[in-house]
Design a protein around this motif. Structure first.
Motif, PDB file in Angstrom:
ATOM      1  N   VAL A 149       0.840  -1.217  -0.045  1.00 52.77           N
ATOM      2  CA  VAL A 149      -0.089  -0.122   0.057  1.00 52.77           C
ATOM      3  C   VAL A 149       0.856   1.328   0.162  1.00 52.77           C
ATOM      4  CG1 VAL A 149      -1.982   1.247   1.083  1.00 52.77           C
ATOM      5  CG2 VAL A 149      -1.945  -1.312   1.381  1.00 52.77           C
ATOM      6  N   GLU A 150       1.993   1.185   0.859  1.00 47.66           N
ATOM      7  CA  GLU A 150       2.898   2.206   0.804  1.00 47.66           C
ATOM      8  C   GLU A 150       3.599   2.652  -0.426  1.00 47.66           C
ATOM      9  OE1 GLU A 150       5.554   1.143   4.106  1.00 47.66           O
ATOM     10  OE2 GLU A 150       4.057   1.710   5.440  1.00 47.66           O
ATOM     11  N   LEU A 151       3.728   1.359  -1.259  1.00 56.52           N
ATOM     12  CA  LEU A 151       4.286   1.695  -2.538  1.00 56.52           C
ATOM     13  C   LEU A 151       3.500   2.037  -3.573  1.00 56.52           C
ATOM     14  CD1 LEU A 151       6.720   0.843  -4.769  1.00 56.52           C
ATOM     15  CD2 LEU A 151       5.481  -1.246  -5.030  1.00 56.52           C
ATOM     16  N   VAL A 152       2.251   1.985  -3.275  1.00 57.16           N
ATOM     17  CA  VAL A 152       0.995   2.248  -4.512  1.00 57.16           C
ATOM     18  C   VAL A 152       0.895   3.708  -4.052  1.00 57.16           C
ATOM     19  CG1 VAL A 152      -1.303   2.007  -5.213  1.00 57.16           C
ATOM     20  CG2 VAL A 152       0.030   0.291  -4.654  1.00 57.16           C
ATOM     21  N   GLU A 153       0.917   4.009  -2.761  1.00 63.62           N
ATOM     22  CA  GLU A 153       0.869   5.634  -2.623  1.00 63.62           C
ATOM     23  C   GLU A 153       1.870   6.378  -3.012  1.00 63.62           C
ATOM     24  OE1 GLU A 153       0.460   8.527   1.478  1.00 63.62           O
ATOM     25  OE2 GLU A 153       0.313   6.397   1.554  1.00 63.62           O
ATOM     26  N   ARG A 154       2.930   5.917  -2.872  1.00 62.52           N
ATOM     27  CA  ARG A 154       4.431   6.747  -3.232  1.00 62.52           C
ATOM     28  C   ARG A 154       4.230   6.969  -5.017  1.00 62.52           C
ATOM     29  NH1 ARG A 154       8.326   3.472  -1.798  1.00 62.52           N
ATOM     30  NH2 ARG A 154       8.627   2.776  -3.981  1.00 62.52           N
ATOM     31  N   GLU A 155       4.113   5.655  -5.599  1.00 56.56           N
ATOM     32  CA  GLU A 155       4.261   6.003  -6.679  1.00 56.56           C
ATOM     33  C   GLU A 155       2.713   6.819  -7.623  1.00 56.56           C
ATOM     34  OE1 GLU A 155       6.781   4.391  -9.141  1.00 56.56           O
ATOM     35  OE2 GLU A 155       7.482   4.737  -7.228  1.00 56.56           O
ATOM     36  N   ALA A 156       1.827   6.577  -6.819  1.00 61.45           N
ATOM     37  CA  ALA A 156       0.578   7.286  -7.146  1.00 61.45           C
ATOM     38  C   ALA A 156       0.777   8.812  -7.192  1.00 61.45           C
ATOM     39  CB  ALA A 156      -0.565   6.857  -6.554  1.00 61.45           C
ATOM     40  N   LEU A 157       1.450   9.178  -5.979  1.00 62.15           N
ATOM     41  CA  LEU A 157       1.872  10.633  -5.882  1.00 62.15           C
ATOM     42  C   LEU A 157       2.788  11.161  -6.850  1.00 62.15           C
ATOM     43  CD1 LEU A 157       2.061  10.645  -1.879  1.00 62.15           C
ATOM     44  CD2 LEU A 157       0.100  11.557  -3.317  1.00 62.15           C
ATOM     45  N   LYS A 158       3.563  10.071  -7.076  1.00 64.72           N
ATOM     46  CA  LYS A 158       4.641  10.832  -8.457  1.00 64.72           C
ATOM     47  C   LYS A 158       4.067  10.839  -9.611  1.00 64.72           C
ATOM     48  CE  LYS A 158       7.563   7.540  -9.298  1.00 64.72           C
ATOM     49  NZ  LYS A 158       8.946   6.656  -9.811  1.00 64.72           N
ATOM     50  N   LEU A 159       3.077   9.988  -9.961  1.00 64.43           N
ATOM     51  CA  LEU A 159       2.408   9.865 -11.033  1.00 64.43           C
ATOM     52  C   LEU A 159       1.453  11.354 -11.131  1.00 64.43           C
ATOM     53  CD1 LEU A 159      -0.119   7.355 -12.361  1.00 64.43           C
ATOM     54  CD2 LEU A 159      -0.794   9.779 -12.208  1.00 64.43           C
ATOM     55  N   ILE A 160       0.891  11.681 -10.006  1.00 64.69           N
ATOM     56  CA  ILE A 160       0.040  12.937 -10.092  1.00 64.69           C
ATOM     57  C   ILE A 160       1.067  14.235 -10.446  1.00 64.69           C
ATOM     58  CG2 ILE A 160      -1.181  14.641  -8.500  1.00 64.69           C
ATOM     59  CD1 ILE A 160      -2.702  12.099  -9.544  1.00 64.69           C
ATOM     60  N   GLU A 161       2.126  14.142  -9.712  1.00 69.86           N
ATOM     61  CA  GLU A 161       3.147  15.213  -9.766  1.00 69.86           C
ATOM     62  C   GLU A 161       3.556  15.474 -11.489  1.00 69.86           C
ATOM     63  OE1 GLU A 161       4.124  17.708  -7.823  1.00 69.86           O
ATOM     64  OE2 GLU A 161       2.643  16.774  -6.384  1.00 69.86           O
ATOM     65  N   LYS A 162       3.765  14.406 -11.989  1.00 71.91           N
ATOM     66  CA  LYS A 162       4.147  14.129 -13.463  1.00 71.91           C
ATOM     67  C   LYS A 162       2.831  14.708 -14.194  1.00 71.91           C
ATOM     68  CE  LYS A 162       5.394  11.076 -17.151  1.00 71.91           C
ATOM     69  NZ  LYS A 162       5.725   9.605 -17.429  1.00 71.91           N
ATOM     70  N   ALA A 163       1.739  14.141 -13.786  1.00 72.21           N
ATOM     71  CA  ALA A 163       0.588  14.189 -14.919  1.00 72.21           C
ATOM     72  C   ALA A 163       0.160  15.879 -14.818  1.00 72.21           C
ATOM     73  CB  ALA A 163      -0.577  13.594 -14.345  1.00 72.21           C
ATOM     74  N   TYR A 164       0.122  16.526 -13.556  1.00 71.60           N
ATOM     75  CA  TYR A 164      -0.144  17.785 -13.472  1.00 71.60           C
ATOM     76  C   TYR A 164       1.004  18.778 -14.099  1.00 71.60           C
ATOM     77  CZ  TYR A 164      -4.643  16.836 -11.521  1.00 71.60           C
ATOM     78  OH  TYR A 164      -6.126  16.655 -11.264  1.00 71.60           O
ATOM     79  N   GLN A 165       2.153  18.289 -14.108  1.00 77.57           N
ATOM     80  CA  GLN A 165       3.271  19.160 -14.678  1.00 77.57           C
ATOM     81  C   GLN A 165       2.876  19.341 -16.104  1.00 77.57           C
ATOM     82  OE1 GLN A 165       7.011  17.530 -13.930  1.00 77.57           O
ATOM     83  NE2 GLN A 165       6.995  18.083 -11.606  1.00 77.57           N
ATOM     84  N   ALA A 166       2.125  18.202 -16.859  1.00 80.87           N
ATOM     85  CA  ALA A 166       1.975  18.069 -18.292  1.00 80.87           C
ATOM     86  C   ALA A 166       0.399  18.821 -18.559  1.00 80.87           C
ATOM     87  CB  ALA A 166       1.974  16.684 -18.821  1.00 80.87           C
ATOM     88  N   ALA A 167      -0.240  18.844 -17.282  1.00 84.40           N
ATOM     89  CA  ALA A 167      -1.592  19.341 -17.633  1.00 84.40           C
ATOM     90  C   ALA A 167      -1.669  20.617 -17.847  1.00 84.40           C
ATOM     91  CB  ALA A 167      -2.523  18.963 -16.292  1.00 84.40           C
ATOM     92  N   PRO A 168      -2.807  21.195 -18.603  1.00 82.99           N
ATOM     93  CA  PRO A 168      -2.981  22.736 -18.845  1.00 82.99           C
ATOM     94  C   PRO A 168      -3.315  23.225 -17.715  1.00 82.99           C
ATOM     95  CG  PRO A 168      -3.952  21.360 -20.648  1.00 82.99           C
ATOM     96  CD  PRO A 168      -3.539  20.356 -19.437  1.00 82.99           C
ATOM     97  N   PRO A 169      -3.167  24.777 -17.695  1.00 80.36           N
ATOM     98  CA  PRO A 169      -3.335  25.431 -16.540  1.00 80.36           C
ATOM     99  C   PRO A 169      -4.900  25.462 -15.973  1.00 80.36           C
ATOM    100  CG  PRO A 169      -1.979  26.957 -18.058  1.00 80.36           C
ATOM    101  CD  PRO A 169      -2.347  25.577 -18.763  1.00 80.36           C
ATOM    102  N   GLU A 170      -5.823  25.295 -16.975  1.00 81.76           N
ATOM    103  CA  GLU A 170      -7.239  25.374 -16.505  1.00 81.76           C
ATOM    104  C   GLU A 170      -7.719  23.948 -15.932  1.00 81.76           C
ATOM    105  OE1 GLU A 170      -6.915  24.060 -21.121  1.00 81.76           O
ATOM    106  OE2 GLU A 170      -6.019  25.484 -19.583  1.00 81.76           O
ATOM    107  N   TYR A 171      -6.989  23.016 -15.961  1.00 84.50           N
ATOM    108  CA  TYR A 171      -7.092  21.822 -15.184  1.00 84.50           C
ATOM    109  C   TYR A 171      -6.296  21.544 -13.877  1.00 84.50           C
ATOM    110  CZ  TYR A 171      -8.984  20.249 -19.644  1.00 84.50           C
ATOM    111  OH  TYR A 171      -9.545  20.094 -20.566  1.00 84.50           O
ATOM    112  N   GLN A 172      -5.419  22.551 -13.294  1.00 81.88           N
ATOM    113  CA  GLN A 172      -4.916  22.643 -12.185  1.00 81.88           C
ATOM    114  C   GLN A 172      -5.492  22.478 -10.744  1.00 81.88           C
ATOM    115  OE1 GLN A 172      -1.437  21.926 -12.161  1.00 81.88           O
ATOM    116  NE2 GLN A 172      -1.532  21.963 -14.293  1.00 81.88           N
ATOM    117  N   TYR A 173      -6.645  22.891 -10.981  1.00 85.57           N
ATOM    118  CA  TYR A 173      -7.653  23.085  -9.924  1.00 85.57           C
ATOM    119  C   TYR A 173      -7.994  21.565  -9.386  1.00 85.57           C
ATOM    120  CZ  TYR A 173     -11.891  22.078 -12.624  1.00 85.57           C
ATOM    121  OH  TYR A 173     -12.771  21.418 -13.321  1.00 85.57           O
TER     122      TYR A 173
END
Length: 305
Positions: free
Chosen positions: A212-236
């Protein structure tokens, strides 16, 4: 040349691999190839695979690596116009490929088809539960940013040209690589849904806290990566995405914990989710988690007394 290529990564899958392969062989759509990546198995997986007589199946053996790497290796061996992925402990309903291919052929603008999921509680085939149906189609980018509604890595059928346009699975990810892949696909391609439960997903009873801890860590990393690529209007949406991850962790701790340590971790994760996105308190799922948390806490307290 087959129309569909099925990629199956297998690591120490001797208990399930034969049934998994059988669920592909029983598909009503027959014009396919089966690419199995033996991902460094040390049990009888390879021997069992070699016992299968099917000209459509090819087995390639590699040293053990992350599931994302194994899937990419599988993609490199495929020739089909469409590619499907199936984990070595999951199963498909017999019309899965036929129906997904049908909706993709009806919607030339779409790159990905997905279906609804079942799951086996604790891996037992006598406890089959349907996932809640979802109907997201077309541009599903924002929905996938918020949560992995596709649910697992054995679901999609995807056009080869869609994979070529975004690249394969992220080889650095140790978990959640399917969700990360779906987000990149959704940024460029439309999705279509087959409104039927067609994927049978095993959830292991042996999931440990460290997992569970691994999944959480990787998911949080995924979100950082995804929102770096996401357009400004989706940051909320980012707080909502994080809240979904913590809700998922809450569920996993409740499912696999029978002591106060695990229950306290579940409580902490649920509180993090609520703080990030208080609106979840209005959702049925969050209310179920709260009741589940209270019930398990009381059960443990009574046992202690």
């Amino acid at each position: 040349m087959p129309t569909i290529s099925v990629v199956i990564p297998a690591y120490n899958a001797e208990r399930t691999i034969l049934k998994t392969i059988e669920s592909v062989q029983k598909q009503t759509f027959l014009d396919l190839e089966i690419i199995v990546i033996n991902n460094g198995s040390t049990d009888r997986t390879l021997k069992l695979l070699q016992s299968i007589k099917d000209e459509r199946m090819k087995v390639f053996s590699y040293r053990h690596d992350e599931a994302s790497v194994a899937r990419n290796r599988g993609i490199s061996h495929t020739v089909g116009e469409f590619i499907a992925f199936l984990d070595a402990d999951d199963l498909w309903i017999s019309d899965k490929l036929e129906m997904q291919l049908g909706v993709l052929q009806q919607h030339s603008e779409a790159g990905v088809a997905y279906s609804w999921n079942y799951y086996f509680i604790d891996g037992r085939e006598d406890t089959l539960i349907p996932y809640k149906p979802v109907f997201f189609t077309g541009n599903v980018y924002t929905q996938l940013l918020v949560s992995n509604f596709v649910a697992n890595g054995s679901n999609i059928l995807v056009r080869r040209k869609a994979i070529e346009s975004v690249g394969g699975f992220d080889p650095t990810m140790q978990a959640c690589e399917d969700w990360e892949f779906y987000i990149r696909l959704a940024a460029c391609w439309q999705f279509v849904v087959v409104p039927k439960h067609q994927i049978l997903y095993r959830q292991s009873a042996n999931t440990m806290t460290s997992k569970v801890e691994l999944v959480e860590r990787e998911a949080l990393k995924l979100i950082e990566k995804a929102y770096q690529a996401a357009p400004p209007e989706y940051q909320y949406l980012k707080k909502q995405s994080l809240a979904w991850i913590y809700e998922y962790c809450t569920q996993q701790y409740l499912k696999h914990s029978n002591d106060l340590i695990g229950i306290n971790r579940a409580r902490q994760k649920l509180w993090q989710a609520i703080c990030l996105h208080p609106q979840i308190l209005l959702e049925d799922y969050a209310q179920i988690l709260i009741r589940w948390l209270i019930k398990k806490w009381l059960k443990i307290q009574l046992r202690i007394l």
